[in-house]
Design an enzyme around this catalytic site. Structure first.
Site, PDB file in Angstrom:
ATOM      1  N   ALA A   1      10.499 -69.974  48.774  1.00 21.50           N
ATOM      2  CA  ALA A   1      10.434 -70.037  47.311  1.00 21.50           C
ATOM      3  C   ALA A   1       9.706 -71.290  46.836  1.00 21.50           C
ATOM      4  CB  ALA A   1      11.847 -70.007  46.744  1.00 21.50           C
TER       5      ALA A   1
ATOM      6  N   ARG B   1      -0.736 -66.081  40.278  1.00 22.77           N
ATOM      7  CA  ARG B   1      -1.076 -64.842  39.574  1.00 22.77           C
ATOM      8  C   ARG B   1      -0.110 -64.495  38.442  1.00 22.77           C
ATOM      9  NH1 ARG B   1      -1.703 -61.722  45.223  1.00 22.77           N
ATOM     10  NH2 ARG B   1      -0.406 -63.490  45.836  1.00 22.77           N
TER      11      ARG B   1
ATOM     12  N   LYS C   1       7.241 -68.857  40.266  1.00 24.13           N
ATOM     13  CA  LYS C   1       7.373 -67.396  40.254  1.00 24.13           C
ATOM     14  C   LYS C   1       8.815 -66.912  40.417  1.00 24.13           C
ATOM     15  CE  LYS C   1       5.502 -65.037  43.750  1.00 24.13           C
ATOM     16  NZ  LYS C   1       4.418 -64.330  44.461  1.00 24.13           N
TER      17      LYS C   1
ATOM     18  N   THR D   1       3.119 -69.612  54.441  1.00 32.03           N
ATOM     19  CA  THR D   1       4.498 -69.172  54.698  1.00 32.03           C
ATOM     20  C   THR D   1       5.041 -69.709  56.035  1.00 32.03           C
ATOM     21  OG1 THR D   1       3.537 -67.090  55.507  1.00 32.03           O
ATOM     22  CG2 THR D   1       4.424 -67.074  53.282  1.00 32.03           C
TER      23      THR D   1
ATOM     24  N   GLU E   1      -3.259 -60.274  57.854  1.00 29.26           N
ATOM     25  CA  GLU E   1      -3.299 -60.355  56.398  1.00 29.26           C
ATOM     26  C   GLU E   1      -4.411 -59.476  55.847  1.00 29.26           C
ATOM     27  OE1 GLU E   1      -1.009 -62.109  54.145  1.00 29.26           O
ATOM     28  OE2 GLU E   1      -0.239 -61.384  56.054  1.00 29.26           O
TER      29      GLU E   1
ATOM     30  N   ASN F   1       3.748 -60.284  42.553  1.00 28.01           N
ATOM     31  CA  ASN F   1       2.733 -61.325  42.481  1.00 28.01           C
ATOM     32  C   ASN F   1       2.187 -61.535  41.076  1.00 28.01           C
ATOM     33  OD1 ASN F   1       2.868 -61.843  45.284  1.00 28.01           O
ATOM     34  ND2 ASN F   1       1.561 -60.071  45.679  1.00 28.01           N
TER      35      ASN F   1
ATOM     36  N   ASN G   1      46.216 -59.481   8.984  1.00 29.73           N
ATOM     37  CA  ASN G   1      45.082 -58.876   8.292  1.00 29.73           C
ATOM     38  C   ASN G   1      44.193 -59.978   7.716  1.00 29.73           C
ATOM     39  OD1 ASN G   1      43.912 -56.231   7.133  1.00 29.73           O
ATOM     40  ND2 ASN G   1      43.915 -57.684   5.446  1.00 29.73           N
TER      41      ASN G   1
ATOM     42  N   ALA H   1      43.810 -64.080  -2.552  1.00 31.69           N
ATOM     43  CA  ALA H   1      42.349 -63.954  -2.437  1.00 31.69           C
ATOM     44  C   ALA H   1      41.661 -65.110  -3.144  1.00 31.69           C
ATOM     45  CB  ALA H   1      41.901 -62.629  -3.038  1.00 31.69           C
TER      46      ALA H   1
HETATM   47  C1  UD1 Z   1       3.087 -62.378  52.278  1.00 29.58           C
HETATM   48  C2  UD1 Z   1       2.727 -62.045  53.726  1.00 29.58           C
HETATM   49  C3  UD1 Z   1       2.137 -60.623  53.760  1.00 29.58           C
HETATM   50  C4  UD1 Z   1       3.137 -59.645  53.190  1.00 29.58           C
HETATM   51  C5  UD1 Z   1       3.575 -60.061  51.788  1.00 29.58           C
HETATM   52  C6  UD1 Z   1       4.709 -59.187  51.318  1.00 29.58           C
HETATM   53  C7  UD1 Z   1       2.090 -64.142  54.830  1.00 29.58           C
HETATM   54  C8  UD1 Z   1       0.977 -64.955  55.327  1.00 29.58           C
HETATM   55  N1  UD1 Z   1       1.772 -62.999  54.218  1.00 29.58           N
HETATM   56  O1  UD1 Z   1       1.893 -62.397  51.546  1.00 29.58           O
HETATM   57  O2  UD1 Z   1       1.827 -60.268  55.087  1.00 29.58           O
HETATM   58  O3  UD1 Z   1       2.568 -58.353  53.161  1.00 29.58           O
HETATM   59  O4  UD1 Z   1       4.032 -61.421  51.789  1.00 29.58           O
HETATM   60  O5  UD1 Z   1       5.019 -59.454  49.996  1.00 29.58           O
HETATM   61  O6  UD1 Z   1       3.229 -64.493  55.005  1.00 29.58           O
HETATM   62  N2  UD1 Z   1       5.630 -69.534  49.967  1.00 29.58           N
HETATM   63  C9  UD1 Z   1       6.124 -70.776  50.215  1.00 29.58           C
HETATM   64  N3  UD1 Z   1       5.280 -71.742  50.693  1.00 29.58           N
HETATM   65  C10 UD1 Z   1       3.973 -71.494  50.919  1.00 29.58           C
HETATM   66  C11 UD1 Z   1       3.470 -70.205  50.665  1.00 29.58           C
HETATM   67  C12 UD1 Z   1       4.334 -69.239  50.183  1.00 29.58           C
HETATM   68  O7  UD1 Z   1       7.308 -71.039  50.037  1.00 29.58           O
HETATM   69  O8  UD1 Z   1       3.274 -72.423  51.365  1.00 29.58           O
HETATM   70  C13 UD1 Z   1       6.562 -68.504  49.454  1.00 29.58           C
HETATM   71  C14 UD1 Z   1       6.193 -67.996  48.064  1.00 29.58           C
HETATM   72  O9  UD1 Z   1       6.835 -68.766  47.073  1.00 29.58           O
HETATM   73  C15 UD1 Z   1       6.683 -66.553  48.083  1.00 29.58           C
HETATM   74  C16 UD1 Z   1       6.617 -66.168  49.539  1.00 29.58           C
HETATM   75  O10 UD1 Z   1       6.509 -67.382  50.279  1.00 29.58           O
HETATM   76  O11 UD1 Z   1       8.006 -66.447  47.645  1.00 29.58           O
HETATM   77  C17 UD1 Z   1       5.414 -65.274  49.854  1.00 29.58           C
HETATM   78  O12 UD1 Z   1       4.249 -65.970  49.513  1.00 29.58           O
HETATM   79  P1  UD1 Z   1       3.002 -65.241  48.879  1.00 29.58           P
HETATM   80  O13 UD1 Z   1       1.946 -66.231  48.647  1.00 29.58           O
HETATM   81  O14 UD1 Z   1       3.411 -64.399  47.736  1.00 29.58           O
HETATM   82  O15 UD1 Z   1       2.567 -64.305  50.128  1.00 29.58           O
HETATM   83  P2  UD1 Z   1       1.696 -63.003  50.060  1.00 29.58           P
HETATM   84  O16 UD1 Z   1       0.287 -63.373  49.917  1.00 29.58           O
HETATM   85  O17 UD1 Z   1       2.255 -62.084  49.070  1.00 29.58           O
HETATM   86 CA    CA Z   2       3.867 -62.191  47.627  1.00 27.35          CA
END
Ligand code: UD1
Ligand code: CA
Length: 463
Positions: A9, A15, A22, A77, A152, A225, A374, A420
């Site tokens: 998170a 976006r 988000k 991630t 990806e 997103n 009342n 009243a």
């Molecule tokens: C990610 C997956 C993708 C999958 C999709 C499903 C990766 C590389 N890709 O893509 O394969 O289909 O989710 O919804 O994992 N976040 C962090 N730190 C970061 C980056 C992201 O905490 O450095 C968190 C974001 O806040 C979010 C979640 O990870 O809650 C997913 O990140 P997001 O950038 O939305 O990944 P997607 O591009 O959607």
């Molecule tokens: Ca996502």
């Protein structure tokens, strides 16, 4: 077997075009991240770690009973999960990794993932679902039916473009193996990010057992997103929740125009009219009739209650009460059995006793009202002197005449009668009548005199 969970998170959610991160955006009146964390709690996981970063304090403020780790820069991630390494890496057990932006996930589905992972003795299991070829999710790549990695969307090769099995962003790992593999993740890809998804390929190359747990309902896992997806998620969740209530014996006249939060409980044979928004920890009993057009937030309602066109929060309503249209109750009201509360009545921090009535146009704030009282139309408990709030007590069987001001602190004893139009500043004893208004004077013939006077003035002006 211990179960740990890491929820991602830290991202901004570019976006979404928002000043807020988000995951704090609401889906059906509850922030995305709370949906995910609440399901984990219901599942009974042993430890939940939330990775925060962008506007971390906004995320931290809405969660409790979790640990936070801070990802200073959002490098992907995989890098996000690494922030939990110090806490988890030596522990034995399995670790769920969940995207914080997939709020529709259900605990039953997560339990299915964990069971599948354990029954098959996997070291990594990714949850997958079929999506449209045009969706920009990561794809599960298989060879001879075996998962070999995740690619990806932006990194897909021409020959992989027709794969429709998507990565939901929900995984189950052998905890120690996860952190070993994460150390090998690099950022050599289209987005120069450290992808968590690479862990699957890395583990596969190490001859560890990796697999996909495919679910039927893509709607449960599509990551949010942008605000189009946010609105869609609200509709999907609304329909899912309403369907559950319908199957449990609740009548919802118009399920497309009724918004019931995920934690709301409703008893059998209750009827929900169109335009209702029921949210927070609201609990509604049996045989109630709610709506049309009610907003109820954290309200406990017992059985046989009727409420129309009203806004109520943080209050308890006992059996047989009827409220509205156009009532507003807030901040710890307790409305006892068989109360009748009518049009345009506002109550705040009030106990309102059994069988008592406030039928029209009244404000009762900071008050304790007994039973069979009342309250006449236009009554006001004057609870605020510009600085302090004071208490009004109205004891059993009292009668408050219309348009009375009760200047608090003040007590109207049992069976007392307020004439009243009175402005009451002193306590009124049991069985007494309180009257506080100017004496009436009738001036004989003076109405006629007034009329003639006005007529003369009018003629003078229009000459
Ligand atoms: C990610 C997956 C993708 C999958 C999709 C499903 C990766 C590389 N890709 O893509 O394969 O289909 O989710 O919804 O994992 N976040 C962090 N730190 C970061 C980056 C992201 O905490 O450095 C968190 C974001 O806040 C979010 C979640 O990870 O809650 C997913 O990140 P997001 O950038 O939305 O990944 P997607 O591009 O959607
Ligand atoms: Ca996502």
């Amino acid at each position: 077997m211990k179960i740990y969970a890491i929820v991602l998170a830290a991202g901004k959610g570019t976006r979404m075009k928002s000043q807020r991160p988000k995951v704090v955006h609401d889906v059906l009146y509850k922030p995305m991240i709370n949906h995910v964390v609440d399901e984990l709690k219901l599942m009974g996981v042993d430890e939940t770690i939330v990775v925060v970063g962008h506007e971390a304090q906004q995320v931290e403020a809405i969660l409790d009973n979790v640990e936070f780790v801070y990802q200073k820069e959002q490098l992907g991630t995989g890098h996000a999960v690494l922030q939990a390494k110090d806490i988890l890496k030596d522990k034995e057990g399995i670790t769920l990794v969940l995207n914080g932006d997939a709020p529709l996930i259900r605990k039953e589905t997560l339990q299915g993932l964990v069971e599948f992972h354990m029954n098959n003795h996997n070291q990594a299991t990714v949850m997958s679902a079929d999506c449209d070829v045009s969706n920009h999710y990561g794809r599960i790549i298989k060879e001879d039916g075996q998962v070999i990695g995740i690619v990806e969307y932006k990194d897909l090769q021409e020959y992989q473009m027709d794969v429709t099995e998507m990565n939901t962003g929900e995984y189950c790992f052998d905890n120690q193996k996860l952190f070993e593999a994460l150390d090998e993740v690099t950022n050599e890809n289209a987005q120069n990010e450290y992808y968590l998804t690479d862990v699957i390929g890395i583990m596969n190359n190490k001859q560890l057992k990796v697999d996909a747990y495919k679910i039927d309902d893509f709607n449960e896992v599509g990551g949010i997103n942008d605000r189009i997806a946010l609105a869609q998620a609200t509709q999907i969740l609304r329909d899912r929740i309403n369907q559950e209530h319908l199957l449990n014996g609740v009548t919802i006249i118009d399920p497309h125009n009724t918004y019931i939060g995920r934690d709301v409980v409703i008893g059998e044979d209750t009827i929900i009219e169109p335009g209702c928004i029921l949210k927070g920890k609201t609990v509604i009993g049996k045989d109630c009739h709610i709506g049309p057009y009610c907003e109820l937030t954290n309200v406990t309602i017992k059985d046989n209650v009727e409420i129309k066109f009203s806004v109520i929060s943080d209050s308890i309503i006992e059996n047989g009460v009827d409220i509205g249209p156009y009532a507003r109750l807030r901040t710890n009201c307790h409305i006892l059995e068989n109360v009748h509360m009518g049009n345009f009545v506002e109550m705040k921090k009030a106990i309102f006793g059994k069988n008592s009535k406030a039928a029209h146009l009244t404000y009762i704030g900071d008050a304790e009202v007994g039973s069979d009282v009342n309250i006449g139309c236009g009554t006001i408990t004057v609870n605020y002197d510009g600085k302090n709030k004071s208490l009004t007590k109205i004891k059993d069987n009292a009668f408050i005449g219309c348009n009375s001001n009760l200047i608090a602190p003040v007590t109207i004893e049992e069976n007392a009668f307020i004439a009243a139009g009175s402005t009451i500043t002193k306590d009124v004893e049991k069985d007494a009548m309180g009257i506080a208004r100017a004496k009436q004077v009738n001036k004989e013939g003076y109405s006629k005199v007034l009329k003639e006077k006005r007529l003369k003035e009018f003629e003078k002006r229009n000459k």
